[in-house]
Design an enzyme around this catalytic site. Sequence first.
Site, PDB file in Angstrom:
ATOM      1  N   HIS A 191      15.084 -74.063  63.527  1.00  0.00           N
ATOM      2  CA  HIS A 191      14.394 -74.955  64.444  1.00  0.00           C
ATOM      3  C   HIS A 191      15.343 -75.287  65.558  1.00  0.00           C
ATOM      4  O   HIS A 191      15.836 -76.503  65.300  1.00  0.00           O
ATOM      5  CB  HIS A 191      13.859 -75.970  63.560  1.00  0.00           C
ATOM      6  CG  HIS A 191      12.368 -75.748  62.891  1.00  0.00           C
ATOM      7  ND1 HIS A 191      11.198 -75.659  63.914  1.00  0.00           N
ATOM      8  CD2 HIS A 191      11.836 -75.417  61.577  1.00  0.00           C
ATOM      9  CE1 HIS A 191      10.200 -75.427  63.058  1.00  0.00           C
ATOM     10  NE2 HIS A 191      10.689 -75.251  61.758  1.00  0.00           N
ATOM     11  N   ASP A 206       9.952 -78.628  64.273  1.00  0.00           N
ATOM     12  CA  ASP A 206      10.088 -79.375  62.826  1.00  0.00           C
ATOM     13  C   ASP A 206       9.771 -80.815  63.052  1.00  0.00           C
ATOM     14  O   ASP A 206       9.080 -81.222  62.400  1.00  0.00           O
ATOM     15  CB  ASP A 206      11.253 -79.066  62.187  1.00  0.00           C
ATOM     16  CG  ASP A 206      12.432 -79.243  62.897  1.00  0.00           C
ATOM     17  OD1 ASP A 206      12.597 -79.741  64.068  1.00  0.00           O
ATOM     18  OD2 ASP A 206      13.690 -79.354  62.444  1.00  0.00           O
ATOM     19  N   TYR A 254       2.165 -68.263  80.032  1.00  0.00           N
ATOM     20  CA  TYR A 254       1.591 -69.405  79.938  1.00  0.00           C
ATOM     21  C   TYR A 254       1.632 -70.141  81.342  1.00  0.00           C
ATOM     22  O   TYR A 254       2.496 -70.000  82.180  1.00  0.00           O
ATOM     23  CB  TYR A 254       2.402 -70.748  79.028  1.00  0.00           C
ATOM     24  CG  TYR A 254       2.748 -70.115  77.762  1.00  0.00           C
ATOM     25  CD1 TYR A 254       1.901 -69.213  77.061  1.00  0.00           C
ATOM     26  CD2 TYR A 254       3.775 -70.536  77.105  1.00  0.00           C
ATOM     27  CE1 TYR A 254       1.880 -68.906  75.756  1.00  0.00           C
ATOM     28  CE2 TYR A 254       4.115 -70.273  75.613  1.00  0.00           C
ATOM     29  CZ  TYR A 254       3.205 -69.415  74.903  1.00  0.00           C
ATOM     30  OH  TYR A 254       3.431 -69.132  73.670  1.00  0.00           O
ATOM     31  N   GLU A 259      17.671 -88.344  64.288  1.00  0.00           N
ATOM     32  CA  GLU A 259      16.378 -88.579  63.464  1.00  0.00           C
ATOM     33  C   GLU A 259      15.908 -90.126  63.755  1.00  0.00           C
ATOM     34  O   GLU A 259      14.881 -90.438  63.453  1.00  0.00           O
ATOM     35  CB  GLU A 259      16.540 -88.266  62.047  1.00  0.00           C
ATOM     36  CG  GLU A 259      16.592 -86.854  61.755  1.00  0.00           C
ATOM     37  CD  GLU A 259      17.139 -86.561  60.341  1.00  0.00           C
ATOM     38  OE1 GLU A 259      17.779 -87.280  59.837  1.00  0.00           O
ATOM     39  OE2 GLU A 259      16.638 -85.384  59.884  1.00  0.00           O
TER      40      GLU A 259
END
Length: 398
Positions: free
Chosen positions: A99, A104, A296, A369
């Site tokens: 990841h 994630d 895209y 985090e």
Amino acid sequence: MTTIEAIVPDVAERAIAIRREIHRFPELGFEEERTASIVERELDDLGIEHRRIAKTGVVGIVRGALPGKVAGLRADMDALPLDERSGESFSSEVPGKMHACGHDAHTAMLLGAARVLQADRANLHGTTVLLFQPAEEGPGGALPMIEAGAMDDPKIDAVAMLHVDVRLATGEVGFIAGACNAAADEFHITITGVGGHGASPHTAVDTIPCAAATVLALQNIAARETDPLKTIVVTIGTIEGGYRNNIIADRVHMSGTFRTQDAQIRAEIEGRARRIVENVAAAYGASATLEVIWGYPAVINDAQLASTFRSYLATETTLRVTSPAPTMGAEDFAYFAERAPGLLIRHGIRSEAAGSVHPGHSALFRVDEDALAYGIAALVAFARGVGAGVVSGGLAAP
Ligand SMILES: [Zn+2]
Ligand SMILES: [Zn+2]
């Protein structure tokens, strides 16, 4: 005033645990079985209805008790094919997968937002559709989800996504109106000539000098043919051809990427490139083919949605809201934003202390985090604001 962040600390803790669980077992596009089951497990635990869509996609629905509009929140779930070297204690346990783009964290934050919204359903206006999407890194999970009705039942009035971004510090989010990234289209060029002895060029048609001239001439699209105020990139990423130092190459293959923000410029690029590729080849007595594989489109943030959300964040959160420059990266959230007013929100994760300084797609990539709480707050704010009709889109982008 109670800000939205004030209600998310324990939710953030849970999101960090889920993020680490997903991080240890990364899955590539349309293989996200394990990740999708973690999402389903959490939604079941929260009592949120959900359905599978587009193989490994999951759509969850939080129904507020009060009437209102429908907000869509999208998180991508897939990882990248590289070996992790971040040094995190919860590093990937799957060789060759990591990841490294933060998906994630996106998935974990959307589950965190779902937890906050569901717990406060009695005060929630409207409905929030949770869009857990596979395969953003390719081949693309947004369109299959949309084609399977992810935006239709209920019909989404405005849609947003977060993407972690090391350009912004933890505690910041950022967005701009209009094009905030680029369309990414792939191309392949094959030049064909006639091989021969390196000592006798006059008996052959050499594709090597033709390839060199083609590479340079293609830059003319950006340098001379396009309005300098409209962004375009023409990159040749590979050149292969030839056999040995004294053999004239009868064939060269090149591949590259076009990046554009303006739909008109994008529509014209194949014709411009073809004219150059074929005519340079003709000038060298060779022939050439061009194949464009459309990728895209650019994400166009809805201008009214951006400005109403900016005001809402200022009153409901303490988030620092910036206006980061567009990038020339690509993101298949563009398809959602073509069908409802959309907003790509960049989510700050930069922290020297957490080692969260490496760009996405690096084997060293880390996510601070502590940033997850702010991301959850931003997602919750979007859902609440849209649900209540305070945050709304509809004006064309500038
Ligand atoms: Zn990525
Ligand atoms: Zn990404």
